[in-house]
Design a protein around this motif. Structure first.
Motif, PDB file in Angstrom:
ATOM      1  N   ALA A  38       0.837  -1.201   0.000  1.00  0.00           N
ATOM      2  CA  ALA A  38       0.000   0.000   0.000  1.00  0.00           C
ATOM      3  C   ALA A  38       0.873   1.252   0.000  1.00  0.00           C
ATOM      4  N   PRO A  39       0.489   2.270  -0.651  1.00  0.00           N
ATOM      5  CA  PRO A  39       1.302   3.491  -0.679  1.00  0.00           C
ATOM      6  C   PRO A  39       1.261   4.216   0.663  1.00  0.00           C
ATOM      7  N   ASP A  40       2.323   5.043   0.811  1.00  0.00           N
ATOM      8  CA  ASP A  40       2.423   5.885   2.020  1.00  0.00           C
ATOM      9  C   ASP A  40       2.377   5.073   3.318  1.00  0.00           C
ATOM     10  N   THR A  41       3.108   3.950   3.284  1.00  0.00           N
ATOM     11  CA  THR A  41       3.160   3.124   4.510  1.00  0.00           C
ATOM     12  C   THR A  41       4.427   3.481   5.263  1.00  0.00           C
ATOM     13  N   SER A  42       4.265   3.867   6.504  1.00  0.00           N
ATOM     14  CA  SER A  42       5.466   4.139   7.311  1.00  0.00           C
ATOM     15  C   SER A  42       5.652   3.024   8.373  1.00  0.00           C
ATOM     16  N   VAL A  43       6.955   2.729   8.672  1.00  0.00           N
ATOM     17  CA  VAL A  43       7.276   1.641   9.636  1.00  0.00           C
ATOM     18  C   VAL A  43       8.157   2.216  10.756  1.00  0.00           C
ATOM     19  N   ILE A  44       7.767   1.943  11.980  1.00  0.00           N
ATOM     20  CA  ILE A  44       8.600   2.361  13.122  1.00  0.00           C
ATOM     21  C   ILE A  44       8.908   1.110  13.964  1.00  0.00           C
ATOM     22  N   TRP A  45      10.265   0.866  14.134  1.00  0.00           N
ATOM     23  CA  TRP A  45      10.703  -0.253  15.008  1.00  0.00           C
ATOM     24  C   TRP A  45      11.109   0.307  16.356  1.00  0.00           C
ATOM     25  N   LEU A  46      10.584  -0.361  17.393  1.00  0.00           N
ATOM     26  CA  LEU A  46      10.932   0.050  18.762  1.00  0.00           C
ATOM     27  C   LEU A  46      11.702  -1.095  19.439  1.00  0.00           C
ATOM     28  N   MET A  47      12.786  -0.721  20.070  1.00  0.00           N
ATOM     29  CA  MET A  47      13.535  -1.702  20.895  1.00  0.00           C
ATOM     30  C   MET A  47      13.108  -1.407  22.319  1.00  0.00           C
ATOM     31  N   GLY A  48      12.293  -2.283  22.840  1.00  0.00           N
ATOM     32  CA  GLY A  48      11.639  -1.928  24.115  1.00  0.00           C
ATOM     33  C   GLY A  48      10.703  -0.766  23.821  1.00  0.00           C
ATOM     34  N   ASP A  49      10.921   0.392  24.446  1.00  0.00           N
ATOM     35  CA  ASP A  49      10.112   1.576  24.196  1.00  0.00           C
ATOM     36  C   ASP A  49      10.825   2.554  23.278  1.00  0.00           C
ATOM     37  N   VAL A  50      12.095   2.206  22.957  1.00  0.00           N
ATOM     38  CA  VAL A  50      12.909   3.208  22.248  1.00  0.00           C
ATOM     39  C   VAL A  50      12.848   2.949  20.733  1.00  0.00           C
ATOM     40  N   PRO A  51      12.471   3.976  19.966  1.00  0.00           N
ATOM     41  CA  PRO A  51      12.428   3.799  18.503  1.00  0.00           C
ATOM     42  C   PRO A  51      13.843   3.673  17.982  1.00  0.00           C
ATOM     43  N   VAL A  52      14.090   2.652  17.192  1.00  0.00           N
ATOM     44  CA  VAL A  52      15.442   2.464  16.661  1.00  0.00           C
ATOM     45  C   VAL A  52      15.486   2.533  15.136  1.00  0.00           C
ATOM     46  N   ALA A  53      14.327   2.530  14.489  1.00  0.00           N
ATOM     47  CA  ALA A  53      14.328   2.684  13.009  1.00  0.00           C
ATOM     48  C   ALA A  53      12.961   3.213  12.555  1.00  0.00           C
ATOM     49  N   ILE A  54      13.039   4.271  11.719  1.00  0.00           N
ATOM     50  CA  ILE A  54      11.798   4.833  11.168  1.00  0.00           C
ATOM     51  C   ILE A  54      12.007   5.002   9.665  1.00  0.00           C
ATOM     52  N   TRP A  55      11.024   4.535   8.934  1.00  0.00           N
ATOM     53  CA  TRP A  55      11.188   4.628   7.468  1.00  0.00           C
ATOM     54  C   TRP A  55       9.815   4.627   6.808  1.00  0.00           C
ATOM     55  N   ILE A  56       9.740   5.356   5.685  1.00  0.00           N
ATOM     56  CA  ILE A  56       8.549   5.286   4.846  1.00  0.00           C
ATOM     57  C   ILE A  56       8.917   4.415   3.667  1.00  0.00           C
ATOM     58  N   ILE A  57       8.186   3.339   3.544  1.00  0.00           N
ATOM     59  CA  ILE A  57       8.539   2.344   2.533  1.00  0.00           C
ATOM     60  C   ILE A  57       8.497   2.966   1.140  1.00  0.00           C
ATOM     61  N   ASP A  58       9.530   2.585   0.399  1.00  0.00           N
ATOM     62  CA  ASP A  58       9.684   3.054  -0.983  1.00  0.00           C
ATOM     63  C   ASP A  58      10.119   4.503  -1.086  1.00  0.00           C
ATOM     64  N   SER A  59      10.253   5.147   0.043  1.00  0.00           N
ATOM     65  CA  SER A  59      10.699   6.542  -0.063  1.00  0.00           C
ATOM     66  C   SER A  59      12.189   6.540  -0.367  1.00  0.00           C
ATOM     67  N   LEU A  60      12.657   7.636  -0.876  1.00  0.00           N
ATOM     68  CA  LEU A  60      14.049   7.712  -1.276  1.00  0.00           C
ATOM     69  C   LEU A  60      14.948   8.079  -0.104  1.00  0.00           C
ATOM     70  N   THR A  61      14.398   8.687   0.856  1.00  0.00           N
ATOM     71  CA  THR A  61      15.225   9.035   2.011  1.00  0.00           C
ATOM     72  C   THR A  61      15.529   7.774   2.823  1.00  0.00           C
TER      73      THR A  61
END
Ligand code: NAG
Ligand code: NAG
Ligand code: NAG
Ligand code: NAG
Ligand code: NAG
Ligand code: NAG
Ligand code: NAG
Ligand code: NAG
Ligand code: NAG
Ligand code: NAG
Ligand code: NAG
Ligand code: NAG
Length: 701
Positions: free
Chosen positions: A57-80
Motif C-alpha cells: 500500500a502506498p504511504d506506509t510508514s514503519v517504526i521499530w521500537l527496541m523496548g520503548d525506544v524507537p530504533v528505526a523509522i522509514w517510509i517504505i519506498d521513499s528515497l530518504t
C-alpha cells in the motif's frame, strides 16, 4: 504474470496483513502481523531478520521500537534512508519490505521489539517480537571450598565458564536432579547447600544449556565431620578382670577424614601406633585404671575423648586367718586377716558388730563378757573373686596340771622346771607365787618370757621341798589356779615281767607327779647273773644282799635284766634319787621258782603270759576308749602328755644325762597314772618281749 508474481509473494508468508475496508461511514481498521516466528533466538555474531510483511500500500510508514525506544523509522519506498540512531547503524538495517535485519548481532540486542505500521488514511497497527541473542557455552568449571563442613551454615558450589549465555542451569547429585527446597538453593551461577551434613557427600554435576549448546561439569564434594561420640568397649565386656586375663579395648567413631586414635592410661600416653584396638594380654593389677582414647579429625582438628575404668582383681593369698588377743588382760581384740589381693578383702565379724568392717587386716576390740567364752565368732571375708570364712573361739583357761621336769646343770645345780599350761584363747598369762608371795625373776627363780614356765635352780634339793607353789593362768575371760608341793624322790607302781624262758625280766615303775627325781638305782638280790663280759660297773656281793646292778637316768621308767638263771630266784627293787638325796626304795619284786613252785608250774605261768597280755590289751583298749570319750565330751582338765615315759628294751648306758622327768598332778586330782599309763599303753609298749641279741647284754654279776 504480474498477478501471479504477486500471488507467489503472498503465498510465501504465513500470515498476511489483511486490510479491511469497512465502508460504513469513515471508520477503517488496519491489522499487521509478523511474517515469521515472533520468538527469535540467535547466536551472537550472526545475521538475523525480524520479518514484517508488506501489502504494497502506498504511504506506509514503519517504526521499530527496541523496548520503548524507537530504533528505526522509514517510509517504505521513499528515497530518504531510514532514520536509525547513530550508535545502532552498524547493526540495524531496514529491508525494503520494512523487516528489520541485525548484522553480526551482538549480545546486547536481546530485547522485545515492536513494529508500528501506519498506512495513510487507514491508521496504524502493531506487531511484537522477542529477540534473544546467545553465545556458545564453553569450558565450564565448578568450584567450592575444599570441604563442606557438617553443621556449617551453608556450602556453595558455583560454576564458571570461559564464555556462554546460559538459558538454563540444572544441578544433580549422584545423578539425581536437585530442586530448590529447604535444603538446597539454586542461585545465579551456584548451588547452595543449607546446613550441610555427612549425607551430602557425593558427586555433584551442573548442566548448562541454551538453544545452541549445552555443557556439564562434575565435582566430588566431601563433607568434613566427626569424630562423633566415640564408642569405647572392652572385649570381652566384664565388670572386672582377673590378673592374667587378656582383653582388648576398641575405640571407634564415625568421621571424615577417618579419625586417628591415641590411647592413654591415666596420665601416661601409650604408644601412638596402636590403632583403634588396644590389646592387653596377661593384665596385672597395676594395669587396672582409667583408659582414655582420644580421636582426632586431622582436617578439622576436632577432638573427642572417651574413658573406661578397667578393674583388675587378684585373689588374696592363702585363706583368711582369725585370732584373738588380750588387751591389758581386760578386753579382747578379735583379728581377721586375709593378706594380699586386689582389692583387699572386706572383713567383718557379723556376730560382734554388723557396723564395722575392714579391708585386708581387720580388728575389733570388745569387752570380755561371759557370753564370749566359748563362742565361735566367724569372720566373713569377701573378695570379688573369692569368699572365705574363718572361725575363732575365745575361751577362758581350762583346768590344768602342773608338769615338772628335773635336770642337773653343768655346775651340778639341780634345775626343776614347772610348766603351768592351761589351754585358753587368747593364751593365758601365768603368775607364779611361792608360799603366798609373788615369785620374781632372779638367780634361783626364772620365769620364761611367755610366763608358762618357772625354773628353779639350787644346789640343795631339800630347799625345794615342802614349799607351797601357786600358778594362776588367766586371760580376759577368766583364770585357773593351781597349788602344789614338790616332793622327795619316790616310786609308785613297781612291777616286773619275765619272759617265757625266765632269762630276762622287764622292770617298770612310775614316779608321782610332783616328785623330783634325777635318777634310779636298780638293785637285785640273788645269785650272780650268768655273763661272760666283765665291763660292768655293778657291784658284786653275796646273793643274800641287795646290790645295785644298774643306774638309770631320771627320764627312764623301765629296765631289762638279762642272763637270769631260770632255776634261781631273784628279787629286784628300785631306789629313786635326786642327786645325793635318796628316796624310799620301791616294793620288792621277786621272780624265779619260789618255795613250792615246781618247774611245770612255772611253765604254766609262762604259758599264761600271752593270754594275760591279750586280756590286758582288751581291757586297756576299753579303758582307753572310755577315757577318750570322756575327754572329748567335756572340756575338762587336760593332762600334758608324758613324753618321759620311755620304755627302752635295750639297756641304756649310764652316761645318758638325766632328762625329761615329767610328773604332774596333786594327790587331790584324778589318778594321773591311771589316765596316762593305762594298761593298754603298757601292753602296747611291750609287744613281744623278745630278748635282745646277747651282744647287747650288759648285765652281769
Ligand atoms: C550479514 O550481512 C552483511 C551485510 O548485509 C553481510 O556483509 C554479511 O556477509 C552477512 N553475514 C552472514 C553470515 O550472512
Ligand atoms: C544509543 O544512543 C542512545 C542515545 O543517543 C542511548 O540511549 C542508547 O542506549 C544507545 N544504544 C547503544 C546500543 O549504545
Ligand atoms: C518482553 O515482553 C515480555 C511480555 O510482554 C516480558 O515478559 C519481557 O520481560 C520483555 N523482555 C524484555 C527484554 O523487555
Ligand atoms: C576450553 O576447552 C577446550 C576443550 O575442552 C580446550 O581445548 C581449551 O583450551 C579450553 N580453553 C581454556 C581457556 O581453558
Ligand atoms: C551419593 O552417593 C554416595 C555414595 O554412594 C553416598 O554416600 C552419598 O550419601 C550420596 N549423596 C547423596 C546426597 O545422596
Ligand atoms: C590385637 O589382637 C588381635 C587379635 O587378637 C590382632 O589381630 C591384632 O593385630 C592385635 N593388635 C596389636 C596392636 O597387637
Ligand atoms: C579418666 O581420665 C580422663 C582423662 O584424664 C578424665 O577426663 C576422666 O575424668 C577420668 N575418669 C575417671 C573416672 O577418673
Ligand atoms: C587378769 O585378770 C584376771 C581377772 O579378770 C585376774 O585374775 C588376773 O590376775 C589378771 N592377770 C594379770 C596378769 O593382770
Ligand atoms: C565356723 O563355725 C560355724 C558354726 O559355728 C561352722 O558351721 C563352720 O563350718 C565353721 N567354719 C570353719 C572354717 O571352721
Ligand atoms: C639344804 O637345805 C636344808 C633346809 O633348807 C638344810 O637343812 C640343809 O642343811 C641344806 N643342805 C646343804 C648341804 O646346804
Ligand atoms: C602348804 O600348805 C599346807 C596346806 O595348804 C600347809 O599345811 C603347809 O604348812 C604349807 N607349807 C608351807 C611351807 O607354807
Ligand atoms: C668293755 O669296755 C671297753 C671300753 O670300756 C670296750 O672297748 C669293750 O668293747 C667292752 N667289752 C664288752 C664285751 O662289752
Amino acid at each position: 504474470m504480474m498477478w501471479l508474481e504477486e500471488f507467489r509473494r503472498l503465498s510465501k508468508v504465513f500470515l498476511a496483513i489483511v486490510l479491511i475496508f469497512a465502508l460504513q461511514g469513515a471508520h477503517t481498521e488496519l491489522l499487521v502481523s509478523a511474517a515469521g516466528p515472533t520468538e527469535v533466538n540467535a547466536v551472537a555474531g550472526r545475521n538475523v531478520t525480524l520479518a514484517t510483511p508488506f501489502s504494497g500500500a502506498p504511504d506506509t510508514s514503519v517504526i521499530w521500537l527496541m523496548g520503548d525506544v524507537p530504533v528505526a523509522i522509514w517510509i517504505i519506498d521513499s528515497l530518504t534512508p531510514a532514520n536509525i540512531p547513530e550508535n545502532h547503524t552498524d547493526v540495524l538495517k531496514i529491508e525494503p519490505n520494512g523487516s528489520l535485519t541485525f548484522v553480526n548481532v551482538p549480545l546486547g540486542y536481546s530485547s522485545n521489539y515492536t513494529v508500528e505500521v501506519t498506512v495513510s488514511g487507514l491508521g496504524k497497527s502493531l506487531a511484537t517480537f522477542t529477540l534473544r541473542v546467545f553465545e556458545i557455552i564453553q569450558n565450564v568449571t565448578l568450584s567450592s571450598a575444599k570441604f563442606a563442613v557438617e553443621g556449617a551454615d551453608r556450602f556453595t558450589l558455583s560454576y564458571s565458564m570461559l564464555q556462554g549465555v546460559v538459558e538454563r542451569q540444572t544441578w544433580f547429585v549422584n545423578g539425581t536432579e536437585i530442586n530448590t527446597n529447604s535444603h538446597y538453593s539454586v542461585e545465579k551461577q551456584s548451588l547452595v547447600i543449607l546446613r550441610p551434613n555427612r549425607r551430602d557427600a557425593g558427586q555433584y554435576m551442573v548442566s548448562l544449556t541454551n538453544p545452541f549448546s549445552s555443557e556439564t561439569a562434575h565435582m566430588n564434594v566431601a563433607v568434613l565431620y566427626g569424630p562423633d561420640d566415640p564408642k569405647l568397649e572392652a572385649h570381652p565386656a566384664q565388670p572386672f578382670y582377673e590378673s592374667g586375663d587378656s582383653l582388648n579395648l576398641s575405640c571407634e567413631a564415625e568421621g571424615f577424614p577417618k579419625p586417628t586414635v591415641k590411647w592413654a592410661f591415666g596420665d601416661q600416653t601409650l604408644s601412638e601406633s596402636l590403632g583403634q584396638v588396644l590389646n592387653l594380654t596377661n593384665i596385672q593389677t597395676s594395669q587396672g585404671g582409667n583408659y582414655t582414647c582420644t580421636l582426632l579429625n586431622n582436617e578439622s582438628k576436632e577432638e573427642r575423648h572417651k574413658s573406661i575404668i578397667l578393674k583388675v582383681y587378684e585373689r588374696p593369698s592363702g585363706s583368711s586367718m582369725c585370732y584373738v588377743q588380750s588387751v591389758n588382760n581386760v578386753t579382747l581384740q578379735y583379728y581377721c586377716r586375709w593378706a594380699g589381693g586386689t582389692p583387699e578383702a572386706q572383713l567383718s565379724f557379723l556376730a560382734l558388730s554388723n557396723m564395722s568392717s575392714g579391708a585386708g587386716n581387720f580388728s575389733l576390740t570388745v569387752t570380755a563378757t561371759d557370753d564370749l567364752d566359748g563362742k565361735t565368732v566367724t569372720c566373713q571375708a569377701f573378695h570379688p573373686l573369692e569368699q572365705d570364712k574363718c572361725n575363732i573361739t575365745a575361751s577362758s583357761p581350762v583346768k590344768f596340771l602342773p608338769a615338772v621336769k628335773t635336770t642337773v646343770d653343768a655346775d651340778d645345780k639341780i634345775a626343776v622346771t614347772i610348766h603351768c599350761v592351761s589351754e585358753a584363747t587368747p593364751q593365758a598369762v601365768v603368775s607364779w607365787s611361792k608360799g603366798g608371795e609373788a615369785v620374781t625373776n632372779g638367780s634361783t627363780y626364772q620365769i620364761s618370757t611367755d610366763t608358762t614356765q618357772l625354773k628353779i635352780s639350787d644346789y640343795n634339793v631339800t630347799s625345794f621341798h615342802l614349799q607351797n607353789y601357786t600358778c594362776v593362768c588367766s586371760n580376759p575371760l577368766g583364770s585357773q589356779k593351781r597349788e602344789f608341793q614338790l616332793r622327795r624322790p619316790s616310786i609308785s607302781d613297781f612291777s616286773g615281767l619275765p619272759n617265757q624262758e625266765g632269762t630276762v625280766v622287764r622292770l617298770s615303775w612310775e614316779v608321782p607327779p610332783t616328785s623330783v627325781v634325777t635318777g634310779f638305782d636298780i638293785q637285785m638280790k640273788g645269785p650272780d647273773l650268768v655273763t661272760d663280759n666283765s665291763n660292768d660297773t655293778q657291784t658284786r656281793g653275796s646273793s643274800d644282799k641287795f646290790r645295785t646292778i644298774q643306774h638309770r637316768p631320771g627320764s627312764v621308767r623301765s629296765a631289762d635284766i638279762f642272763n637270769l638263771d631260770p632255776k634261781s630266784t631273784y628279787r629286784f627293787r628300785v631306789i629313786p634319787k635326786a642327786l645325793m638325796i635318796v628316796g624310799e626304795p620301791s616294793e620288792i619284786h621277786r621272780i624265779g621258782p619260789g618255795e613250792g613252785l615246781s618247774g611245770p608250774a612255772i611253765a604254766g605261768i609262762a604259758a599264761g603270759i600271752p593270754c594275760s597280755l591279750l586280756f590286758l590289751l582288751l581291757l586297756g583298749g576299753f579303758i582307753y576308749l572310755c577315757v577318750y570319750c570322756h575327754k572329748n565330751r567335756s572340756r575338762q582338765t587336760r593332762y600334758p602328755v608324758s613324753r618321759a615315759v620311755e620304755k627302752a628294751i635295750t639297756i641304756q648306758p649310764d652316761t645318758i644325762p638325766p632328762h625329761n622327768l615329767l610328773t604332774g598332778g596333786l594327790k587331790s586330782l584324778p589318778d594321773y597314772n591311771r589316765l596316762q599309763q593305762t594298761p593298754s599303753e603298757r601292753s602296747v609298749a611291750l609287744p613281744s618281749f623278745v630278748p635282745p641279741a646277747p651282744v647287747r647284754v650288759a648285765t652281769t654279776v
